[in-house]
Design a protein around this motif. Structure first.
Motif, PDB file in Angstrom:
ATOM      1  N   SER A  99      30.976  25.345  46.323  1.00  0.00           N
ATOM      2  CA  SER A  99      32.286  26.008  46.412  1.00  0.00           C
ATOM      3  C   SER A  99      32.145  27.456  46.864  1.00  0.00           C
ATOM      4  O   SER A  99      32.996  27.979  47.589  1.00  0.00           O
ATOM      5  CB  SER A  99      33.010  25.953  45.059  1.00  0.00           C
ATOM      6  OG  SER A  99      32.291  26.668  44.072  1.00  0.00           O
ATOM      7  N   ASN A 100      31.074  28.078  46.456  1.00  0.00           N
ATOM      8  CA  ASN A 100      30.792  29.467  46.828  1.00  0.00           C
ATOM      9  C   ASN A 100      30.521  29.575  48.331  1.00  0.00           C
ATOM     10  O   ASN A 100      30.991  30.504  48.996  1.00  0.00           O
ATOM     11  CB  ASN A 100      29.557  29.919  46.027  1.00  0.00           C
ATOM     12  CG  ASN A 100      29.396  31.415  45.889  1.00  0.00           C
ATOM     13  OD1 ASN A 100      30.374  32.153  45.777  1.00  0.00           O
ATOM     14  ND2 ASN A 100      28.157  31.874  45.875  1.00  0.00           N
ATOM     15  N   GLN A 145      33.746  29.159  50.238  1.00  0.00           N
ATOM     16  CA  GLN A 145      34.544  30.370  50.159  1.00  0.00           C
ATOM     17  C   GLN A 145      34.005  31.434  51.121  1.00  0.00           C
ATOM     18  O   GLN A 145      34.778  32.140  51.772  1.00  0.00           O
ATOM     19  CB  GLN A 145      34.500  30.895  48.735  1.00  0.00           C
ATOM     20  CG  GLN A 145      35.503  31.991  48.481  1.00  0.00           C
ATOM     21  CD  GLN A 145      35.617  32.282  47.020  1.00  0.00           C
ATOM     22  OE1 GLN A 145      34.614  32.267  46.310  1.00  0.00           O
ATOM     23  NE2 GLN A 145      36.814  32.549  46.559  1.00  0.00           N
ATOM     24  N   GLU A 198      35.756  33.222  54.454  1.00  0.00           N
ATOM     25  CA  GLU A 198      35.882  34.659  54.682  1.00  0.00           C
ATOM     26  C   GLU A 198      35.327  35.082  56.038  1.00  0.00           C
ATOM     27  O   GLU A 198      35.905  35.952  56.689  1.00  0.00           O
ATOM     28  CB  GLU A 198      35.162  35.431  53.552  1.00  0.00           C
ATOM     29  CG  GLU A 198      35.329  36.938  53.663  1.00  0.00           C
ATOM     30  CD  GLU A 198      34.890  37.708  52.412  1.00  0.00           C
ATOM     31  OE1 GLU A 198      34.743  37.080  51.331  1.00  0.00           O
ATOM     32  OE2 GLU A 198      34.703  38.928  52.511  1.00  0.00           O
ATOM     33  N   VAL A 201      45.004  37.877  49.439  1.00  0.00           N
ATOM     34  CA  VAL A 201      44.644  37.513  48.065  1.00  0.00           C
ATOM     35  C   VAL A 201      45.349  36.271  47.514  1.00  0.00           C
ATOM     36  O   VAL A 201      44.652  35.358  47.079  1.00  0.00           O
ATOM     37  CB  VAL A 201      44.801  38.695  47.078  1.00  0.00           C
ATOM     38  CG1 VAL A 201      44.849  38.215  45.635  1.00  0.00           C
ATOM     39  CG2 VAL A 201      43.590  39.621  47.223  1.00  0.00           C
ATOM     40  N   PRO A 202      46.652  36.146  47.504  1.00  0.00           N
ATOM     41  CA  PRO A 202      47.147  34.957  46.792  1.00  0.00           C
ATOM     42  C   PRO A 202      46.657  33.657  47.440  1.00  0.00           C
ATOM     43  O   PRO A 202      46.135  32.776  46.754  1.00  0.00           O
ATOM     44  CB  PRO A 202      48.672  35.069  46.885  1.00  0.00           C
ATOM     45  CG  PRO A 202      48.990  36.348  47.562  1.00  0.00           C
ATOM     46  CD  PRO A 202      47.733  36.974  48.045  1.00  0.00           C
ATOM     47  N   ARG A 234      44.096  33.049  49.339  1.00  0.00           N
ATOM     48  CA  ARG A 234      42.649  32.862  49.199  1.00  0.00           C
ATOM     49  C   ARG A 234      42.301  32.193  47.864  1.00  0.00           C
ATOM     50  O   ARG A 234      41.506  31.244  47.820  1.00  0.00           O
ATOM     51  CB  ARG A 234      41.990  34.254  49.298  1.00  0.00           C
ATOM     52  CG  ARG A 234      40.517  34.273  49.357  1.00  0.00           C
ATOM     53  CD  ARG A 234      39.994  35.424  50.217  1.00  0.00           C
ATOM     54  NE  ARG A 234      40.415  36.760  49.808  1.00  0.00           N
ATOM     55  CZ  ARG A 234      39.872  37.468  48.797  1.00  0.00           C
ATOM     56  NH1 ARG A 234      38.911  36.948  48.057  1.00  0.00           N
ATOM     57  NH2 ARG A 234      40.308  38.687  48.545  1.00  0.00           N
ATOM     58  N   TYR A 235      42.918  32.667  46.781  1.00  0.00           N
ATOM     59  CA  TYR A 235      42.619  32.083  45.465  1.00  0.00           C
ATOM     60  C   TYR A 235      43.276  30.713  45.268  1.00  0.00           C
ATOM     61  O   TYR A 235      42.730  29.845  44.588  1.00  0.00           O
ATOM     62  CB  TYR A 235      43.009  33.056  44.353  1.00  0.00           C
ATOM     63  CG  TYR A 235      42.012  34.194  44.242  1.00  0.00           C
ATOM     64  CD1 TYR A 235      40.810  34.005  43.577  1.00  0.00           C
ATOM     65  CD2 TYR A 235      42.249  35.414  44.849  1.00  0.00           C
ATOM     66  CE1 TYR A 235      39.874  35.027  43.499  1.00  0.00           C
ATOM     67  CE2 TYR A 235      41.318  36.446  44.784  1.00  0.00           C
ATOM     68  CZ  TYR A 235      40.136  36.245  44.095  1.00  0.00           C
ATOM     69  OH  TYR A 235      39.199  37.240  44.027  1.00  0.00           O
ATOM     70  N   HIS A 236      44.443  30.515  45.863  1.00  0.00           N
ATOM     71  CA  HIS A 236      45.082  29.201  45.735  1.00  0.00           C
ATOM     72  C   HIS A 236      44.278  28.131  46.460  1.00  0.00           C
ATOM     73  O   HIS A 236      44.053  27.041  45.934  1.00  0.00           O
ATOM     74  CB  HIS A 236      46.515  29.260  46.289  1.00  0.00           C
ATOM     75  CG  HIS A 236      47.473  29.985  45.385  1.00  0.00           C
ATOM     76  ND1 HIS A 236      48.520  30.726  45.857  1.00  0.00           N
ATOM     77  CD2 HIS A 236      47.541  30.079  44.034  1.00  0.00           C
ATOM     78  CE1 HIS A 236      49.193  31.234  44.838  1.00  0.00           C
ATOM     79  NE2 HIS A 236      48.604  30.861  43.729  1.00  0.00           N
ATOM     80  N   HIS A 283      41.188  28.224  47.107  1.00  0.00           N
ATOM     81  CA  HIS A 283      39.913  27.997  46.414  1.00  0.00           C
ATOM     82  C   HIS A 283      40.085  27.092  45.189  1.00  0.00           C
ATOM     83  O   HIS A 283      39.251  26.211  44.933  1.00  0.00           O
ATOM     84  CB  HIS A 283      39.274  29.326  46.031  1.00  0.00           C
ATOM     85  CG  HIS A 283      37.816  29.179  45.745  1.00  0.00           C
ATOM     86  ND1 HIS A 283      36.931  28.619  46.643  1.00  0.00           N
ATOM     87  CD2 HIS A 283      37.085  29.475  44.645  1.00  0.00           C
ATOM     88  CE1 HIS A 283      35.727  28.595  46.106  1.00  0.00           C
ATOM     89  NE2 HIS A 283      35.792  29.096  44.903  1.00  0.00           N
ATOM     90  N   ALA A 284      41.158  27.288  44.441  1.00  0.00           N
ATOM     91  CA  ALA A 284      41.417  26.410  43.288  1.00  0.00           C
ATOM     92  C   ALA A 284      41.577  24.960  43.747  1.00  0.00           C
ATOM     93  O   ALA A 284      41.078  24.028  43.092  1.00  0.00           O
ATOM     94  CB  ALA A 284      42.678  26.865  42.544  1.00  0.00           C
ATOM     95  N   LEU A 299      38.126  23.606  44.563  1.00  0.00           N
ATOM     96  CA  LEU A 299      37.370  23.365  43.321  1.00  0.00           C
ATOM     97  C   LEU A 299      37.851  22.091  42.635  1.00  0.00           C
ATOM     98  O   LEU A 299      37.053  21.302  42.117  1.00  0.00           O
ATOM     99  CB  LEU A 299      37.519  24.556  42.368  1.00  0.00           C
ATOM    100  CG  LEU A 299      36.704  25.803  42.728  1.00  0.00           C
ATOM    101  CD1 LEU A 299      37.260  27.026  42.010  1.00  0.00           C
ATOM    102  CD2 LEU A 299      35.230  25.613  42.364  1.00  0.00           C
ATOM    103  N   TYR A 351      48.100  23.759  51.786  1.00  0.00           N
ATOM    104  CA  TYR A 351      48.589  25.110  51.477  1.00  0.00           C
ATOM    105  C   TYR A 351      48.962  25.872  52.737  1.00  0.00           C
ATOM    106  O   TYR A 351      48.170  25.947  53.691  1.00  0.00           O
ATOM    107  CB  TYR A 351      47.519  25.895  50.701  1.00  0.00           C
ATOM    108  CG  TYR A 351      48.025  27.224  50.224  1.00  0.00           C
ATOM    109  CD1 TYR A 351      48.776  27.318  49.055  1.00  0.00           C
ATOM    110  CD2 TYR A 351      47.799  28.387  50.965  1.00  0.00           C
ATOM    111  CE1 TYR A 351      49.283  28.534  48.629  1.00  0.00           C
ATOM    112  CE2 TYR A 351      48.301  29.606  50.540  1.00  0.00           C
ATOM    113  CZ  TYR A 351      49.032  29.675  49.370  1.00  0.00           C
ATOM    114  OH  TYR A 351      49.534  30.872  48.938  1.00  0.00           O
TER     115      TYR A 351
END
Lengths: 246, 246
Positions: free
Chosen positions: B75-76, B79, B83, B93-94, B96-98, B100-101, B104, B169
């Motif tokens: 997963s790393n 990510q 990038e 930011v929002p 990117r984290y969504h 990634h979740a 995962l 997304y």
């Protein structure tokens, strides 16, 4: 947005996976709300997991709300805290990804695989319905996986990238250290005999020095003695005497 | 640093966990070296896992070297590619984290838990030594976890955050879509009857539309038909007729 807008969404009554997030928030000394201590915990969890226009539905807690943003997945939340809260992770690219790999590996070895020791064949069935399988899995964990993960982290701490002091990376505490600390604390609760034996062996001196160093951090120490800290019970980390093997 | 400096470090002979990284590199159309096709694969893996002055030791492959940087954990790595490679993830930011979740969660449901169906009680023992436990775990997976994860992703695709088109997304393809695609492809290899039944049920129409859409991407299509694509065998995704249940 202030840090007081942090809201941890997680089950009450257990430290659980939410504790990795809690420990990071506590170490950083930021204020946060915690569903574990809210009377309306269940309804908040349910509505947050459903998502809204800005946030997709989440599969499971822990989730963290920060203003309009709601993010899920333990490692993802830790990474977010590393980005927006001072003192939990390096800001630059190589360090950021290295720290994250270390945290992910700590979660694999000291959380996910520990859960499977009491629920090896059916996550939705009771432990009592998989006791024989759990004993077999616990033997494989204590005899194989646990020493393998401990040896890995000992080698990380012995490597030049660890830097000065007891920390995993770059000579300063990060959320990877906190994750390793809490995972090992949970494993110690579940398998006290095996962890005591590992400590006494002297083979993982750096890992246990890190554990001890985190435990002595003023914010962590205060948190562990506070009402906010919930007791281990039937979460990821469980104590079954019949699984407490060496 | 050019993209040609990407070097995937992973076992040869199986798609395995490395395939999630490979699929992302292939979709993005960037050149990369792959230990799977190198005669000195084993020695490269061994030396890369040991780390060096700039990189801590890694617990396991897959790892990705990009110039001086070596990072581990599937997963790393995804990510990181999100990038540094154009077109695999939102930069802000929002999102990117969504994203990634979502990746995962796809890895949890369609990779990690699938591995456990053939190795439920002892990761280091043979499948033949845990066949009864594997059947029980496969039943719990096919009957409980698989539909739960499929329903989750169906709800994500039905939410406003999915946007236009078949993607999870923001109306555009990301590495989360690729991860879901490949995970589901692997589950289909392992449990063809259960996945066919899920498709025919019509309950997960959006999930299978995403799967079909990724499969038709020109770069993915060319990759799947190439020599670079390795066959499923004894990796995460395995076919055992006795586990092919519905």
């Amino acid at each position: 947005m202030s840090n007081a807008d942090f809201h941890l969404i997680y089950w009450p009554g257990i430290p659980g996976r939410g504790e990795f997030v809690r420990i990071a928030l506590e170490e950083a000394g930021v204020a946060y709300k915690d569903t574990a201590h809210q009377a309306d915990c269940m309804s908040v969890m349910q509505s947050e997991l459903a998502g809204d226009d800005g946030n997709p539905p989440a599969f499971a807690v822990p989730a963290l709300r920060h203003g309009d943003l709601l993010i899920s997945q333990t490692s993802n939340i830790l990474q977010y805290l590393g980005e927006v809260v001072a003192g939990l992770a390096p800001a630059e690219v190589p360090g950021r990804y290295h720290v994250h790999a270390l945290a992910l590996t700590a979660l694999d070895g000291f959380s996910n695989e520990v859960h499977d020791t009491h629920h090896p064949v059916d996550i939705s069935a009771y432990y009592d319905d998989q006791k024989a399988e759990a004993l077999r899995r616990a033997r494989a964990y204590v005899g194989g996986r646990l020493p393998k993960f401990l040896a890995h982290f000992e080698s990380v701490l012995a490597a030049p990238t660890s830097g000065a002091g007891p920390w995993l990376y770059g000579g300063r505490l990060t959320y990877a250290d906190l994750t390793l600390y809490h995972g090992l604390d949970g494993v110690h609760f579940a398998f006290p005999k095996a962890v005591a034996k590992a400590r006494e062996s002297g083979k993982y001196g750096r890992v246990f020095a890190l554990y001890d160093a985190v435990r002595e951090r003023p914010n962590i120490k205060a948190y562990l003695a506070s009402e906010r800290r919930q007791k281990y019970s039937d979460g990821i980390f469980r104590y079954y005497p019949e699984l407490d093997i060496v």
